[in-house]
Design an enzyme around this catalytic site. Structure first.
Site, short mmCIF file in Angstrom:
data_model
loop_
_atom_site.label_atom_id
_atom_site.label_comp_id
_atom_site.label_asym_id
_atom_site.label_seq_id
_atom_site.Cartn_x
_atom_site.Cartn_y
_atom_site.Cartn_z
N GLU A 78 76.14 9.98 -131.64
CA GLU A 78 77.38 9.25 -131.86
C GLU A 78 77.43 8.59 -133.22
OE1 GLU A 78 78.44 7.74 -127.36
OE2 GLU A 78 77.99 6.28 -128.90
N CYS A 81 78.50 2.92 -138.45
CA CYS A 81 77.20 2.83 -137.78
C CYS A 81 76.70 4.26 -137.56
CB CYS A 81 77.39 2.09 -136.46
SG CYS A 81 75.87 1.89 -135.54
N CYS A 101 66.28 8.34 -128.41
CA CYS A 101 65.32 7.47 -129.07
C CYS A 101 64.06 7.42 -128.23
CB CYS A 101 65.90 6.06 -129.22
SG CYS A 101 64.79 4.95 -130.11
N CYS A 119 63.77 0.59 -125.65
CA CYS A 119 63.97 -0.85 -125.51
C CYS A 119 64.72 -1.08 -124.19
CB CYS A 119 64.78 -1.39 -126.68
SG CYS A 119 63.93 -1.13 -128.23
N CYS A 147 68.59 -1.31 -123.83
CA CYS A 147 69.36 -0.32 -124.56
C CYS A 147 69.63 0.91 -123.70
CB CYS A 147 68.60 0.09 -125.82
SG CYS A 147 69.35 1.46 -126.69
N CYS A 181 83.53 5.92 -123.17
CA CYS A 181 82.42 6.77 -123.58
C CYS A 181 81.45 6.99 -122.44
CB CYS A 181 81.69 6.14 -124.76
SG CYS A 181 80.59 7.28 -125.53
S1 SF4 Z 1 67.49 -0.36 -129.23
FE1 SF4 Z 1 65.41 0.48 -129.03
S2 SF4 Z 1 65.62 2.21 -127.59
FE2 SF4 Z 1 67.69 1.67 -128.28
S3 SF4 Z 1 68.07 3.10 -129.97
FE3 SF4 Z 1 67.27 1.16 -130.86
S4 SF4 Z 1 65.04 1.46 -131.02
FE4 SF4 Z 1 65.85 3.03 -129.67
#
Ligand code: SF4
Length: 414
Positions: A136, A149, A156, A160, A163, A387
């Protein structure tokens, strides 16, 4: 690092494409190098090549070296200053040479799967790579500037806990072309060609989309060098921010080789809480991270380091947490500002957002200590919701939750 963008799980990769990279774990991820994606038509994509690589590609295709040097300069200008997507637009290159170029080279943009515009003007694009991976980008307009952004990875590895990007099954690094391609596409969409120094809507870039940019260092560096090149897209390094969740060993290199502003996803001030929220903390702890910030080349009061802090109810939002944050900033003598981000929960999220009163009290403590601590206004909430509908399984647990449950099960069995 990055942001809290939600994503769709992508379809199965097309056959013959780059194999997906399995998620290796959330504490010590090891991104696997990938060969560049070969286009099915055999042409070489020019977007993402450095000036030298562009000249080399022309020469390798059989162009005489002196001519390749001149043509590379002209093509560069058409690509990055004028936004050309077709060789026939390149009026200072002999017409007879256009078919020769078009047979051998492509000028690509990411495929747009879906584009949405929020009532507040925020725009969000779901993009697809040639091997069927979705990522995205988001454009956030303000009165006096507009921020894009940009994503650095599909998915990823870091998981986290707050997230939602962790819901993705697959991960791969985006190429330099796919990263700079996001900026090119945004310029197309905003009608901002040729590149002008003044009056642009797209004035700022944050590497804060999907992925941890410092785990894709080379491609992010190469892409940002293209973005900063004065003959092309010409965005100043002062208007670009790279956001990391704390990949300490790469931070000095980022300062030296890219030189953009730094943002750090701090989110907690004690080991226990940060270990939980940002599992990378188990590898690179808070002290090590803050020392790397203190050593970041080019950071000073005019170019402060931004600490991102997501406000999670009863988790990291007490007065004591705010005071400890101030103490740490002072201890490491950091030229710092703090961005407070109200948590945007998704179905099944393990946290709630702090109350507005709590966020205000937290912000006041930092502000009274002499540091800027604005509360970020949520943008594009209506399209965030939309989304989520793109996802094939929006309600499914995040990758971080699944990992955590697996770990807990293992610990129980041990
Ligand atoms: S917040 Fe953490 S898990 Fe989410 S995209 Fe960023 S680094 Fe990756």
């Amino acid at each position: 690092m990055a942001a809290m963008l939600t994503v769709s799980t992508s379809p199965e990769p097309v056959s013959g494409s780059i194999a997906p990279m399995p998620i290796p774990g959330h504490i010590d991820p090891v991104p696997v190098p990938r060969a560049p994606f070969a286009r099915p038509d055999g042409r070489v994509d020019l977007i993402g090549l450095s000036k030298d690589q562009l000249r080399g590609a022309l020469a390798e295709a059989g162009m005489e070296p002196r001519q390749a040097k001149l043509r590379a300069k002209q093509i560069w200008h058409w690509l990055y200053n004028r936004g050309a997507t077709d060789f026939t637009q390149m009026t200072d290159i002999a017409k007879a040479q256009h078919p020769w170029l078009a047979e051998r080279f492509a000028i690509s943009r990411p495929d747009v799967v879906e584009a949405q515009v929020s009532t507040d003007g925020t725009r969000k694009w779901l993009l697809r790579s040639p091997d069927g991976q979705d990522y995205e980008m988001v454009f956030i307009p303000d009165a006096d500037r507009g921020t894009l952004c940009v994503s650095s990875q599909v998915g990823c590895t870091l998981n986290c806990r707050f997230c939602h990007t962790g819901t993705m099954r697959l991960v791969r690094n985006l190429t330099a072309g796919e990263i700079v391609g996001q900026v090119m596409l945004a310029r197309d969409s905003l009608g901002e060609w040729p590149s002008q120094p003044e009056g642009r809507m797209l004035t700022n870039i944050v590497m804060m989309g999907m992925g941890e940019p410092l785990y894709n260092f080379d491609n992010v560096r190469d892409a940002l060098r293209l973005v900063m090149d004065g003959d092309g897209l010409a965005l100043s390094k002062r208007r670009i921010t790279l956001s990391t969740s704390g990949v300490v060993p790469m931070m000095a290199r980022a300062g030296e080789e890219i030189g953009v502003n730094l943002a750090v996803s701090l989110h907690a001030v004690t080991k226990d809480v940060r270990d939980e929220i940002v599992p990378l903390n188990k590898k690179y702890g808070i002290e090590e991270l803050l020392q790397a910030c203190a050593d970041y080349p080019g950071a000073n009061n005019a170019r402060r380091i931004t600490f991102e802090y997501v406000m999670l109810r009863d988790k990291n939002d007490s007065d004591d947490d705010a005071r400890e944050l101030v103490r740490l900033i002072r201890q490491y003598r950091l030229p710092a500002k703090v961005n407070l981000i109200p948590f945007n929960p998704w179905p099944g999220a393990p946290y709630e957002c702090s109350t507005p009163e709590r966020i205000r009290a937290f912000s006041n403590i930092i502000f009274e200590a002499g540091y800027s601590a604005p509360v970020r206004t949520p943008r594009g909430r209506d399209i965030d919701a939309a989304c989520g509908q793109l996802k094939t399984a929006a309600e499914k647990k995040s990758r971080a939750e699944l990992d955590r449950e697996a770990e807990e099960k293992q610990a129980a069995l041990a």
